[in-house]
Write a protein that holds these residues in place. Sequence first.
Motif, PDB file in Angstrom:
ATOM      1  N   ASP A  88       0.962  -1.297   0.028  1.00  0.00           N
ATOM      2  CA  ASP A  88       0.022   0.053   0.071  1.00  0.00           C
ATOM      3  C   ASP A  88       0.689   1.338   0.096  1.00  0.00           C
ATOM      4  OD1 ASP A  88      -2.192  -1.714   0.160  1.00  0.00           O
ATOM      5  OD2 ASP A  88      -2.095  -1.599   2.268  1.00  0.00           O
ATOM      6  N   ASN A  89       0.313   2.447  -0.428  1.00  0.00           N
ATOM      7  CA  ASN A  89       0.909   3.667  -0.396  1.00  0.00           C
ATOM      8  C   ASN A  89       2.156   3.786  -1.044  1.00  0.00           C
ATOM      9  OD1 ASN A  89      -1.482   4.321   1.209  1.00  0.00           O
ATOM     10  ND2 ASN A  89      -0.246   3.788   3.208  1.00  0.00           N
ATOM     11  N   ASN A  90       2.381   3.258  -2.245  1.00  0.00           N
ATOM     12  CA  ASN A  90       3.741   3.288  -2.796  1.00  0.00           C
ATOM     13  C   ASN A  90       3.529   4.660  -4.103  1.00  0.00           C
ATOM     14  OD1 ASN A  90       4.846   0.924  -1.797  1.00  0.00           O
ATOM     15  ND2 ASN A  90       3.279  -0.220  -3.229  1.00  0.00           N
ATOM     16  N   GLN A  91       4.673   5.002  -4.062  1.00  0.00           N
ATOM     17  CA  GLN A  91       4.884   6.127  -5.003  1.00  0.00           C
ATOM     18  C   GLN A  91       6.052   6.085  -5.950  1.00  0.00           C
ATOM     19  OE1 GLN A  91       4.986   9.994  -2.613  1.00  0.00           O
ATOM     20  NE2 GLN A  91       2.716   9.668  -1.919  1.00  0.00           N
ATOM     21  N   VAL A  92       5.873   6.515  -7.257  1.00  0.00           N
ATOM     22  CA  VAL A  92       7.189   5.980  -7.990  1.00  0.00           C
ATOM     23  C   VAL A  92       7.256   7.320  -8.986  1.00  0.00           C
ATOM     24  CG1 VAL A  92       8.100   5.017  -9.973  1.00  0.00           C
ATOM     25  CG2 VAL A  92       6.635   3.664  -8.241  1.00  0.00           C
ATOM     26  N   GLY A  93       8.304   8.172  -9.116  1.00  0.00           N
ATOM     27  CA  GLY A  93       8.699   9.248  -9.943  1.00  0.00           C
ATOM     28  C   GLY A  93       9.865   8.720 -10.574  1.00  0.00           C
ATOM     29  N   VAL A  94       9.833   9.107 -11.972  1.00  0.00           N
ATOM     30  CA  VAL A  94      10.910   8.781 -12.771  1.00  0.00           C
ATOM     31  C   VAL A  94      11.237  10.054 -13.873  1.00  0.00           C
ATOM     32  CG1 VAL A  94      11.889   7.511 -14.653  1.00  0.00           C
ATOM     33  CG2 VAL A  94      10.782   6.291 -12.575  1.00  0.00           C
ATOM     34  N   ASP A  95      12.236  10.642 -13.942  1.00  0.00           N
ATOM     35  CA  ASP A  95      12.508  11.608 -15.131  1.00  0.00           C
ATOM     36  C   ASP A  95      13.588  11.173 -15.930  1.00  0.00           C
ATOM     37  OD1 ASP A  95      12.168  13.237 -12.055  1.00  0.00           O
ATOM     38  OD2 ASP A  95      10.752  13.883 -13.831  1.00  0.00           O
ATOM     39  N   VAL A  96      13.342  11.224 -17.123  1.00  0.00           N
ATOM     40  CA  VAL A  96      14.541  10.791 -18.084  1.00  0.00           C
ATOM     41  C   VAL A  96      14.746  11.804 -19.259  1.00  0.00           C
ATOM     42  CG1 VAL A  96      15.072   9.103 -19.712  1.00  0.00           C
ATOM     43  CG2 VAL A  96      14.047   8.268 -17.793  1.00  0.00           C
ATOM     44  N   LEU A  97      16.073  12.112 -19.530  1.00  0.00           N
ATOM     45  CA  LEU A  97      16.417  12.705 -20.714  1.00  0.00           C
ATOM     46  C   LEU A  97      17.187  12.085 -21.687  1.00  0.00           C
ATOM     47  CD1 LEU A  97      16.732  15.644 -21.861  1.00  0.00           C
ATOM     48  CD2 LEU A  97      18.580  16.075 -20.721  1.00  0.00           C
ATOM     49  N   GLY A  98      16.589  11.761 -22.689  1.00  0.00           N
ATOM     50  CA  GLY A  98      17.262  11.022 -23.933  1.00  0.00           C
ATOM     51  C   GLY A  98      16.378  10.317 -24.691  1.00  0.00           C
ATOM     52  N   ASP A  99      16.600   9.460 -25.493  1.00  0.00           N
ATOM     53  CA  ASP A  99      15.954   8.660 -26.717  1.00  0.00           C
ATOM     54  C   ASP A  99      16.000   7.204 -26.224  1.00  0.00           C
ATOM     55  OD1 ASP A  99      15.491  10.991 -27.778  1.00  0.00           O
ATOM     56  OD2 ASP A  99      17.188  10.810 -28.997  1.00  0.00           O
ATOM     57  N   ASN A 100      15.001   6.578 -26.931  1.00  0.00           N
ATOM     58  CA  ASN A 100      15.059   5.125 -26.724  1.00  0.00           C
ATOM     59  C   ASN A 100      15.259   4.388 -25.511  1.00  0.00           C
ATOM     60  OD1 ASN A 100      15.259   4.754 -29.647  1.00  0.00           O
ATOM     61  ND2 ASN A 100      17.266   5.222 -29.598  1.00  0.00           N
ATOM     62  N   ASN A 101      14.478   5.062 -24.560  1.00  0.00           N
ATOM     63  CA  ASN A 101      14.505   4.706 -23.083  1.00  0.00           C
ATOM     64  C   ASN A 101      13.197   3.686 -22.914  1.00  0.00           C
ATOM     65  OD1 ASN A 101      16.850   6.112 -21.895  1.00  0.00           O
ATOM     66  ND2 ASN A 101      15.656   7.917 -22.659  1.00  0.00           N
ATOM     67  N   GLU A 102      13.247   2.821 -21.749  1.00  0.00           N
ATOM     68  CA  GLU A 102      12.266   1.913 -21.716  1.00  0.00           C
ATOM     69  C   GLU A 102      12.013   2.183 -20.031  1.00  0.00           C
ATOM     70  OE1 GLU A 102      10.777  -2.937 -21.793  1.00  0.00           O
ATOM     71  OE2 GLU A 102      12.885  -1.924 -22.659  1.00  0.00           O
ATOM     72  N   LEU A 103      10.774   2.627 -19.975  1.00  0.00           N
ATOM     73  CA  LEU A 103      10.413   2.614 -18.365  1.00  0.00           C
ATOM     74  C   LEU A 103       9.059   1.992 -18.166  1.00  0.00           C
ATOM     75  CD1 LEU A 103      11.193   5.867 -19.893  1.00  0.00           C
ATOM     76  CD2 LEU A 103      10.917   6.370 -17.401  1.00  0.00           C
ATOM     77  N   THR A 104       9.267   0.944 -17.047  1.00  0.00           N
ATOM     78  CA  THR A 104       8.181   0.176 -16.652  1.00  0.00           C
ATOM     79  C   THR A 104       8.022   0.079 -15.254  1.00  0.00           C
ATOM     80  OG1 THR A 104       8.876  -1.386 -18.220  1.00  0.00           O
ATOM     81  CG2 THR A 104       7.604  -2.424 -16.547  1.00  0.00           C
ATOM     82  N   VAL A 105       6.565   0.530 -14.707  1.00  0.00           N
ATOM     83  CA  VAL A 105       6.514   0.416 -13.562  1.00  0.00           C
ATOM     84  C   VAL A 105       5.302  -0.423 -13.018  1.00  0.00           C
ATOM     85  CG1 VAL A 105       5.388   2.037 -11.579  1.00  0.00           C
ATOM     86  CG2 VAL A 105       7.135   2.732 -13.244  1.00  0.00           C
ATOM     87  N   MET A 106       5.178  -1.257 -12.162  1.00  0.00           N
ATOM     88  CA  MET A 106       4.209  -2.160 -11.798  1.00  0.00           C
ATOM     89  C   MET A 106       3.895  -2.051 -10.371  1.00  0.00           C
ATOM     90  SD  MET A 106       3.015  -5.030 -10.310  1.00  0.00           S
ATOM     91  CE  MET A 106       1.841  -6.315 -10.579  1.00  0.00           C
ATOM     92  N   GLN A 107       2.637  -1.597  -9.759  1.00  0.00           N
ATOM     93  CA  GLN A 107       2.466  -1.557  -8.464  1.00  0.00           C
ATOM     94  C   GLN A 107       1.284  -2.405  -7.955  1.00  0.00           C
ATOM     95  OE1 GLN A 107       1.894   2.914  -8.289  1.00  0.00           O
ATOM     96  NE2 GLN A 107       3.853   3.102  -7.119  1.00  0.00           N
ATOM     97  N   ASN A 108       1.296  -3.116  -7.076  1.00  0.00           N
ATOM     98  CA  ASN A 108       0.233  -3.956  -6.592  1.00  0.00           C
ATOM     99  C   ASN A 108      -0.112  -3.551  -5.305  1.00  0.00           C
ATOM    100  OD1 ASN A 108      -1.598  -6.025  -6.084  1.00  0.00           O
ATOM    101  ND2 ASN A 108      -0.178  -7.650  -6.150  1.00  0.00           N
ATOM    102  N   GLY A 109      -1.460  -2.941  -5.166  1.00  0.00           N
ATOM    103  CA  GLY A 109      -1.785  -2.329  -3.696  1.00  0.00           C
ATOM    104  C   GLY A 109      -2.766  -1.231  -4.061  1.00  0.00           C
ATOM    105  N   ALA A 110      -2.996  -0.515  -2.966  1.00  0.00           N
ATOM    106  CA  ALA A 110      -3.700   0.643  -2.984  1.00  0.00           C
ATOM    107  C   ALA A 110      -3.179   1.658  -2.632  1.00  0.00           C
ATOM    108  CB  ALA A 110      -4.851   0.235  -1.868  1.00  0.00           C
ATOM    109  N   MET A 111      -3.840   3.076  -2.977  1.00  0.00           N
ATOM    110  CA  MET A 111      -3.356   4.474  -3.150  1.00  0.00           C
ATOM    111  C   MET A 111      -1.835   4.372  -3.633  1.00  0.00           C
ATOM    112  SD  MET A 111      -5.178   5.266   0.637  1.00  0.00           S
ATOM    113  CE  MET A 111      -4.750   7.223   0.323  1.00  0.00           C
ATOM    114  N   ASN A 112      -1.620   3.865  -4.723  1.00  0.00           N
ATOM    115  CA  ASN A 112      -0.436   4.186  -5.544  1.00  0.00           C
ATOM    116  C   ASN A 112      -0.407   5.273  -6.229  1.00  0.00           C
ATOM    117  OD1 ASN A 112       0.691   1.675  -4.668  1.00  0.00           O
ATOM    118  ND2 ASN A 112      -0.517   0.477  -5.502  1.00  0.00           N
ATOM    119  N   GLU A 113       0.782   5.814  -6.530  1.00  0.00           N
ATOM    120  CA  GLU A 113       0.840   6.957  -7.404  1.00  0.00           C
ATOM    121  C   GLU A 113       2.053   6.991  -8.345  1.00  0.00           C
ATOM    122  OE1 GLU A 113       1.248  10.669  -5.409  1.00  0.00           O
ATOM    123  OE2 GLU A 113      -1.074  10.616  -4.561  1.00  0.00           O
TER     124      GLU A 113
END
Length: 504
Positions: A301-326
Amino acid sequence: MKLKKSLLTCAIAIALSSSFVAHANIDDKNQSSSVLASQVSSTAVGNVLTIEQTSLQGIGNDVMVTQQGDGLEANITSLGDNNSISVDQKQFQNLSLTYTTGDNNTLSHTQDGEVNGALSDITGNDNTVTVAQYGTGFFGINNEAINVVQGDSNDIEVTQQDGGHWFYNFDLQGSGNQISASQAGLLNEATLSLISGDENTIEVTQNGLFNAFTLNELVGNANEVVIDQDGNFNAVTALSMRGDDNSLEIEQAGDSNTASFAAVEGNDNDLALDQEGNSNSFTSELFAGNDNQVSVDQQQDNNQVGVDVLGDNNELTVMQNGAMNETYLGAIGADNEFSSTQIGSENSAHIANFNGDGNDVDLAQAGDMNTALIQSSYPDTSLTSNDNDININQLGSTNEAVITFASVIDSNNNTVDFVQSGDLNAIDLVMEGSNHSIDIAQQGDMNMVAGIDGGAFVVGGDNINFEVSQVGNGNLVEGYITNSNSSVIITQVGDYNTATVTQE
């Protein structure tokens, strides 16, 4: 010839000796034996042993120091080649200081007790440092290990058991270095600062509460950092990793874990984060480079994720299992892949592509009160964004999805697919440009495709394919399409549905 000690190491030595205060005695333990050429054994209280060796282009010296008691100090200075130094200390308030300049040196610190300190200052190549500290300690009662190394192909290993332990490694310069630290207990802290070189491998494992890891300025190529913290209130901070082919892997199991690393510069970086527990948080604050991969998996529960990327051909994957995730994913560049999967209640996802073309965005949310905000050319709406593929799938009740593109300069050739299943779903979008393909499918009651809170669902441009399919009761489609040579298809199945689309 005496070794010239740096101001840093002198300050560290003074800090170590002054920070160790007296504590309760423990039973004496048997001394260890060795067959090394030179052995100095001392069993007393408050003794200081000083050894200085010089062997330039010689066979090399072997030194072993065994001390048992409280308040003992071993100060060893070695200048030469192929030296082997070993220090074994037992009891409280013992201090082991070694200063070595030369090649192929081997240093070993073994301390059994509490409030002990080990300092290794090495200048040279192919050095090996091993530190083993045993004993329990809590607030103010701790063992410390500090390594200041300059050279190539260094191998450092630190092991600390239960208690309030600290491990520091300052200014490691060279290629092919390996550092491994294992800490078990409470109040553990590992700090690595200014590591410069190629093919460095750093692995830290901490087991207990209040663990902290800090890495400042890792410079070099093909670096790999692996951190495993098992317990509550763990914190990982990595600042300014510069170089190519870097791999940072963080795994935290427990409550209130947080991981924050910023300014990762380089190409082909692979960053993976796995946090299991409650109230986990991850923040990147922009790392620059191409072909980077970011994978974040947070459960509970209550997980938060923030990612900032500058560039090309990037792969960003986020998986959250729970409640009140951001979830927040932001990228400045082209041909990036965004993927966010949230399973639970009250999830919120914000994916912002500040500027770039050819990006692939996939968002899936399962739960109640999910919110998805996809912003291209944000916050500067004058930036164009073309040839993007956006897919949003929401399953649950009271879901909301918003997509905005540039409003000053047209963005063209974008594909948007919405799928919402549940009740009280809402979609709003603002798109300017031509050759867009928009497909919306809603299933449930009280779904709407319209301006939210009096805003506008607006699509402007030429050659637009706009299609909406609603299955349920009380559905609404309302907005403006300003274009030419466009196709609008609206299908509604159910009662009390309304469709009002103005074409100009």
